[in-house]
Design a protein around this motif. Structure first.
Motif, short mmCIF file in Angstrom:
data_model
loop_
_atom_site.label_atom_id
_atom_site.label_comp_id
_atom_site.label_asym_id
_atom_site.label_seq_id
_atom_site.Cartn_x
_atom_site.Cartn_y
_atom_site.Cartn_z
N PHE A 164 -4.62 3.46 6.67
CA PHE A 164 -4.21 4.66 7.42
C PHE A 164 -2.72 4.62 7.73
O PHE A 164 -2.03 5.64 7.64
CB PHE A 164 -5.01 4.80 8.71
CG PHE A 164 -6.43 5.26 8.50
CD1 PHE A 164 -6.73 6.29 7.62
CD2 PHE A 164 -7.47 4.68 9.21
CE1 PHE A 164 -8.04 6.72 7.44
CE2 PHE A 164 -8.78 5.10 9.05
CZ PHE A 164 -9.07 6.13 8.16
N ALA A 165 -2.22 3.46 8.13
CA ALA A 165 -0.79 3.33 8.44
C ALA A 165 0.06 3.58 7.21
O ALA A 165 1.10 4.23 7.29
CB ALA A 165 -0.50 1.93 9.01
N ALA A 166 -0.36 3.07 6.07
CA ALA A 166 0.39 3.26 4.84
C ALA A 166 0.41 4.72 4.40
O ALA A 166 1.41 5.21 3.87
CB ALA A 166 -0.20 2.39 3.73
N LEU A 167 -0.70 5.40 4.62
CA LEU A 167 -0.74 6.82 4.27
C LEU A 167 0.25 7.62 5.10
O LEU A 167 0.85 8.56 4.65
CB LEU A 167 -2.15 7.39 4.46
CG LEU A 167 -3.14 7.02 3.37
CD1 LEU A 167 -4.56 7.41 3.77
CD2 LEU A 167 -2.79 7.70 2.05
N LEU A 179 0.82 -1.21 0.00
CA LEU A 179 0.00 0.00 0.00
C LEU A 179 0.86 1.26 0.00
O LEU A 179 0.53 2.25 -0.66
CB LEU A 179 -0.95 -0.01 1.20
CG LEU A 179 -2.08 -1.03 1.12
CD1 LEU A 179 -2.82 -1.11 2.46
CD2 LEU A 179 -3.05 -0.69 0.01
N VAL A 180 1.96 1.25 0.75
CA VAL A 180 2.87 2.40 0.75
C VAL A 180 3.38 2.65 -0.67
O VAL A 180 3.42 3.78 -1.15
CB VAL A 180 4.05 2.18 1.73
CG1 VAL A 180 5.15 3.20 1.50
CG2 VAL A 180 3.57 2.24 3.16
N TRP A 217 3.17 5.97 -5.61
CA TRP A 217 2.93 6.13 -7.05
C TRP A 217 1.79 7.11 -7.30
O TRP A 217 1.90 8.02 -8.12
CB TRP A 217 2.63 4.78 -7.68
CG TRP A 217 2.21 4.86 -9.11
CD1 TRP A 217 2.98 5.25 -10.18
CD2 TRP A 217 0.92 4.56 -9.64
NE1 TRP A 217 2.24 5.20 -11.33
CE2 TRP A 217 0.98 4.78 -11.03
CE3 TRP A 217 -0.27 4.12 -9.06
CZ2 TRP A 217 -0.12 4.57 -11.85
CZ3 TRP A 217 -1.35 3.91 -9.88
CH2 TRP A 217 -1.28 4.14 -11.26
N LEU A 218 0.69 6.93 -6.57
CA LEU A 218 -0.49 7.78 -6.79
C LEU A 218 -0.27 9.23 -6.36
O LEU A 218 -0.65 10.16 -7.07
CB LEU A 218 -1.69 7.21 -6.03
CG LEU A 218 -2.28 5.92 -6.55
CD1 LEU A 218 -3.32 5.37 -5.58
CD2 LEU A 218 -2.90 6.13 -7.92
N MET A 219 0.35 9.42 -5.20
CA MET A 219 0.44 10.76 -4.63
C MET A 219 1.75 11.47 -4.93
O MET A 219 1.78 12.70 -5.02
CB MET A 219 0.20 10.68 -3.12
CG MET A 219 -1.19 10.16 -2.86
SD MET A 219 -1.84 9.98 -1.19
CE MET A 219 -0.59 9.91 -0.05
N LEU A 220 2.83 10.70 -5.07
CA LEU A 220 4.14 11.32 -5.27
C LEU A 220 4.68 11.12 -6.68
O LEU A 220 5.78 11.52 -6.99
CB LEU A 220 5.15 10.77 -4.25
CG LEU A 220 4.76 10.94 -2.79
CD1 LEU A 220 5.77 10.25 -1.89
CD2 LEU A 220 4.64 12.41 -2.44
N LYS A 221 3.90 10.40 -7.50
CA LYS A 221 4.26 10.13 -8.90
C LYS A 221 5.57 9.36 -9.04
O LYS A 221 6.32 9.55 -9.98
CB LYS A 221 4.35 11.44 -9.70
CG LYS A 221 3.12 12.33 -9.60
CD LYS A 221 1.92 11.69 -10.20
CE LYS A 221 0.73 12.64 -10.14
NZ LYS A 221 -0.51 12.01 -9.88
N GLU A 222 5.86 8.48 -8.07
CA GLU A 222 7.06 7.64 -8.17
C GLU A 222 6.86 6.58 -9.24
O GLU A 222 5.76 6.08 -9.43
CB GLU A 222 7.38 6.99 -6.82
CG GLU A 222 7.89 7.98 -5.82
CD GLU A 222 8.49 7.30 -4.60
OE1 GLU A 222 8.77 6.09 -4.64
OE2 GLU A 222 8.68 8.01 -3.60
#
Length: 177
Positions: free
Chosen positions: A174-177, A118-119, A124-129
């Motif tokens: 939540f932990a992964a976020l 999930l991390v 990928w989704l939020m930081l575009k990695e």
């Protein structure tokens, strides 16, 4: 000449065996935590358990600060960084512990093990990695396992409830976020 850099203490670096020992002990603690919490939930209500766990964590951290004589600066930047604690342990444990009370320790452990996947997905989704193909395959396998466990619990096979598994999964998100 009174230079602050000359007053700094040398940085402690662990030896190889100390690092390996710490890693093994850390993994053992992580593995035992779910089982021990599940056992304790037989006698302690979930939200009392959560309060006890968070209180013990805070007390231990402040004890470590005191013993190491660290200085804690509570400025705006530190306060903003501390807000990550709202996600984990706050919301993560807040839904995960009650979820654990409703499901099996085995199901909760497998669901919790997807945190790394999930991390990666959130990065990928939020930081575009960039993600490599083999990483995507591993994420798909991990998430498929979670869905199988959740579905089997819904049918009464997995030893836990679908609601409990979904709460543990939400806590893991939540932990992964």
């Amino acid at each position: 000449m009174n230079n602050k850099t000359s007053e700094r203490r040398p940085v402690w670096r662990p030896k190889f065996w100390q690092a390996i020992s710490a890693m093994v002990l850390s993994a053992a603690c992580w593995g035992l935590a779910t089982v021990m919490t599940k056992g304790a939930l037989l006698a302690i209500p979930p939200f009392l358990m959560l309060t006890m766990q968070l209180s013990a964590s805070i007390a231990f951290l402040w004890l470590a600060v005191g013993l190491t004589q660290q200085t804690v600066h509570l400025d705006k930047g530190v306060t903003r960084l501390a807000l990550s604690g709202v996600l984990e342990p706050g919301l993560s444990y807040g839904v995960g512990v009650p979820g654990l009370a409703l499901t099996s320790a085995a199901a909760a452990s497998v669901i919790g093990a997807t945190e790394t996947a999930l991390v990666t997905l959130f990065a990928w989704l939020m930081l575009k990695e960039r993600l490599k193909f083999h990483l995507l395959v591993m994420i798909a396998v991990a998430m498929s396992g979670v869905m199988l466990i959740t579905a089997s619990a819904a049918e009464g096979v997995g030893g836990g409830s679908a609601v409990g598994n979904l709460l543990v999964l939400l806590g893991t998100v939540f932990a992964a976020l």
